[in-house]
Design a protein around this motif. Structure first.
Motif, PDB file in Angstrom:
ATOM      1  N   VAL A 247       0.861  -1.181   0.000  1.00  0.00           N
ATOM      2  CA  VAL A 247       0.000   0.000   0.000  1.00  0.00           C
ATOM      3  C   VAL A 247       0.894   1.227   0.000  1.00  0.00           C
ATOM      4  N   ASP A 248       0.759   2.057  -1.009  1.00  0.00           N
ATOM      5  CA  ASP A 248       1.633   3.215  -1.165  1.00  0.00           C
ATOM      6  C   ASP A 248       1.170   4.364  -0.273  1.00  0.00           C
ATOM      7  N   GLY A 249       2.147   5.113   0.246  1.00  0.00           N
ATOM      8  CA  GLY A 249       1.843   6.299   1.035  1.00  0.00           C
ATOM      9  C   GLY A 249       2.832   6.495   2.164  1.00  0.00           C
ATOM     10  N   PRO A 250       2.898   7.723   2.709  1.00  0.00           N
ATOM     11  CA  PRO A 250       3.755   7.972   3.859  1.00  0.00           C
ATOM     12  C   PRO A 250       3.397   7.052   5.033  1.00  0.00           C
ATOM     13  N   ILE A 251       4.408   6.721   5.830  1.00  0.00           N
ATOM     14  CA  ILE A 251       4.188   5.848   6.986  1.00  0.00           C
ATOM     15  C   ILE A 251       4.328   6.663   8.262  1.00  0.00           C
ATOM     16  N   TRP A 252       3.390   6.461   9.157  1.00  0.00           N
ATOM     17  CA  TRP A 252       3.342   7.135  10.447  1.00  0.00           C
ATOM     18  C   TRP A 252       3.574   6.133  11.560  1.00  0.00           C
ATOM     19  N   HIS A 253       4.002   6.660  12.710  1.00  0.00           N
ATOM     20  CA  HIS A 253       3.973   5.848  13.934  1.00  0.00           C
ATOM     21  C   HIS A 253       3.318   6.668  15.037  1.00  0.00           C
ATOM     22  N   VAL A 254       2.521   6.005  15.834  1.00  0.00           N
ATOM     23  CA  VAL A 254       1.847   6.625  16.973  1.00  0.00           C
ATOM     24  C   VAL A 254       2.325   5.914  18.228  1.00  0.00           C
ATOM     25  N   ASP A 255       2.739   6.709  19.215  1.00  0.00           N
ATOM     26  CA  ASP A 255       3.334   6.158  20.433  1.00  0.00           C
ATOM     27  C   ASP A 255       2.680   6.767  21.659  1.00  0.00           C
ATOM     28  N   GLY A 256       2.553   5.966  22.710  1.00  0.00           N
ATOM     29  CA  GLY A 256       1.989   6.482  23.946  1.00  0.00           C
ATOM     30  C   GLY A 256       1.615   5.383  24.908  1.00  0.00           C
ATOM     31  N   ILE A 257       0.671   5.711  25.765  1.00  0.00           N
ATOM     32  CA  ILE A 257       0.151   4.767  26.757  1.00  0.00           C
ATOM     33  C   ILE A 257      -1.366   4.842  26.732  1.00  0.00           C
ATOM     34  N   VAL A 258      -2.003   3.677  26.729  1.00  0.00           N
ATOM     35  CA  VAL A 258      -3.463   3.599  26.690  1.00  0.00           C
ATOM     36  C   VAL A 258      -3.948   2.931  27.975  1.00  0.00           C
ATOM     37  N   GLU A 259      -5.102   3.362  28.458  1.00  0.00           N
ATOM     38  CA  GLU A 259      -5.747   2.730  29.609  1.00  0.00           C
ATOM     39  C   GLU A 259      -7.253   2.865  29.438  1.00  0.00           C
ATOM     40  N   ALA A 260      -7.947   1.728  29.542  1.00  0.00           N
ATOM     41  CA  ALA A 260      -9.413   1.715  29.480  1.00  0.00           C
ATOM     42  C   ALA A 260      -9.928   2.413  28.225  1.00  0.00           C
ATOM     43  N   ASP A 261      -9.338   2.066  27.078  1.00  0.00           N
ATOM     44  CA  ASP A 261      -9.788   2.567  25.774  1.00  0.00           C
ATOM     45  C   ASP A 261      -9.682   4.082  25.640  1.00  0.00           C
ATOM     46  N   ARG A 262      -8.707   4.673  26.313  1.00  0.00           N
ATOM     47  CA  ARG A 262      -8.428   6.099  26.135  1.00  0.00           C
ATOM     48  C   ARG A 262      -6.924   6.309  26.241  1.00  0.00           C
ATOM     49  N   PHE A 263      -6.449   7.344  25.582  1.00  0.00           N
ATOM     50  CA  PHE A 263      -5.032   7.675  25.661  1.00  0.00           C
ATOM     51  C   PHE A 263      -4.741   8.387  26.974  1.00  0.00           C
ATOM     52  N   LEU A 264      -3.741   7.921  27.697  1.00  0.00           N
ATOM     53  CA  LEU A 264      -3.169   8.739  28.758  1.00  0.00           C
ATOM     54  C   LEU A 264      -2.180   9.727  28.164  1.00  0.00           C
ATOM     55  N   PHE A 265      -1.530   9.288  27.103  1.00  0.00           N
ATOM     56  CA  PHE A 265      -0.597  10.157  26.365  1.00  0.00           C
ATOM     57  C   PHE A 265      -0.408   9.537  24.997  1.00  0.00           C
TER      58      PHE A 265
END
Length: 404
Positions: A189-207
């Motif tokens: 699949v062509d296109g720019p590649i991203w990465h997302v980093d953080g911490i999740v708890e109970a289906d929400r981002f803490l960061f």
């Protein structure tokens, strides 16, 4: 709480004494020799192995520690390469936490895409490679380039992008020689590649922060520099929302994460995910720029404790970025510049000294330079990364045999 730490790291993020109170908790280790200077003297027990790649050996060592010290309440195995071993220890020793079936969702590329496809998330078309002939058949069915990759490897190691019949023949020859039991094939699949980093708890981002790569992990595995810059705006927001949908679909409810996404012309496409902190310079720049210690707060969550850094200074409006420049295999470094103080936005660099010999394979095994950035805008960080790529000119010479 009695905690077992299974650790192969030997940098500042392996200082578990900064994260776990060794007087409040009984902390035992199964680790490697280079980690010993980082272990607090209050540790209850330390077992040292030459390496941690032999799962059976590590599990047996953990069982012996539990027999000596008592049943563990928590197993911390934070490296990507120890997640499966940690799961096996929990199963054998009767410790709560992620078992092998759950860890497989974040280690096996076929499993993770199957789970997400069933949840309605867009993933590349894919298939398990049961024989080398499956690759050619899949390519004919897709009608375009395909990617052949190990099911449980990281950093694009062992990956091949197949555009034509010649490249297909090369890959088939390699798989016939090396084995094909642990491979998958998927559409390119062509296109720019991203990465997302953080911490999740109970289906929400803490960061969480969404970044776009400069070059790709695939190119990095072949010796090209790799970097990224945190992004802002509607596309970044869409990547964050897509990430949360993926993590929810995978059932990751209380963990650090590193998720990669393809920004295709028709929207985000899932690439892969890891239930751990991202590699490279990611943990360093998130701490330095946003004040969030993703490793420390991930450990605290597993201990049932309140995160110490999330929310404290994570609202920084600066943009973080990094760059890693791999060394050329079979070469000795003769000279390299220091760029400290010469490029606006570059706040940290780690460089090898002249004389270093790159004995290992190319593709990020050994780094000529590591660079970290912070600036007021995305454009400023990306400009600093490009300026570094232009200015970091190193001189090397080939060597006929390994350096001693």
């Amino acid at each position: 709480m009695r905690v077992l730490v299974v650790n192969r790291w030997d940098d500042e993020f392996s200082a578990y004494g900064d994260y776990v109170d060794h007087l409040r908790h009984e902390v035992c280790y199964v680790t490697v020799p280079t980690h010993l200077p980082w272990i607090p003297e209050e540790a209850r027990h330390v077992t040292v192995l030459d390496g941690l790649d032999d799962e059976a050996e590590v599990v047996a060592a953990a069982q012996a520690v539990q027999e000596a010290c008592g049943r563990f309440d928590l197993v911390l195995a934070l490296s990507e390469f120890d997640l499966t071993t940690g799961a096996r220890i929990r199963e054998v020793c009767g410790v709560p936490g992620d078992d092998s079936s759950r860890v497989r969702r974040f280690r096996d590329k076929v499993t993770m895409k199957t789970v997400l496809a069933d949840a309605g998330v867009r993933v590349p078309r894919f298939a398990t490679v049961k024989s080398p002939a499956d690759i050619g058949e899949f390519r004919r069915r897709v009608g375009g380039p395909v990617v052949v990759k190990p099911r449980a490897q990281t950093a694009s190691k062992g990956c091949h992008i197949v555009h034509n019949s010649f490249e297909l023949s090369e890959v088939l020859t390699e798989l016939e020689r090396s084995g094909h039991d642990d491979y998958e094939v998927e559409e390119y699949v062509d296109g720019p590649i991203w990465h997302v980093d953080g911490i999740v708890e109970a289906d929400r981002f803490l960061f969480a922060r969404a970044s776009r790569y400069v070059n790709t992990c695939y190119e990095y595995s072949r010796g090209t520099p790799l970097g990224s810059a945190v992004q802002e705006g509607p596309v970044a927001d869409a990547m964050l929302a897509f990430t949360l949908r993926c993590l929810t679909g995978l059932g990751l409810h209380r963990s650090a994460f590193h998720l990669e996404i393809i920004e295709s012309a028709s929207g985000p496409v899932f690439l892969e995910v890891a239930a751990r902190v991202g590699g490279g310079e990611i943990a360093f720049v998130l701490r330095d720029v946003y004040g969030v210690d993703v490793i420390g707060d991930w450990i605290r969550l597993q201990l049932g404790e309140r995160p110490q850094t999330i929310g404290v200074s994570s609202e920084s409006r600066e943009i973080a970025g990094y760059l890693q420049v791999p060394g050329p295999a079979g070469h000795r470094l003769l000279s390299r510049p220091s760029l400290a103080g010469t490029i606006e936005g570059l706040y940290g660099e780690d460089l090898l000294e002249p004389g270093h010999c790159f004995d290992g394979p190319s593709g990020g095994e050994e780094l000529l330079g590591r660079f970290r950035y912070r600036a007021g805008t995305v454009a400023d960080v990306e400009s600093a990364i490009n300026a570094t790529l232009d200015a970091f000119v190193c001189v090397t010479e080939p060597v006929q045999r390994s350096c001693v």
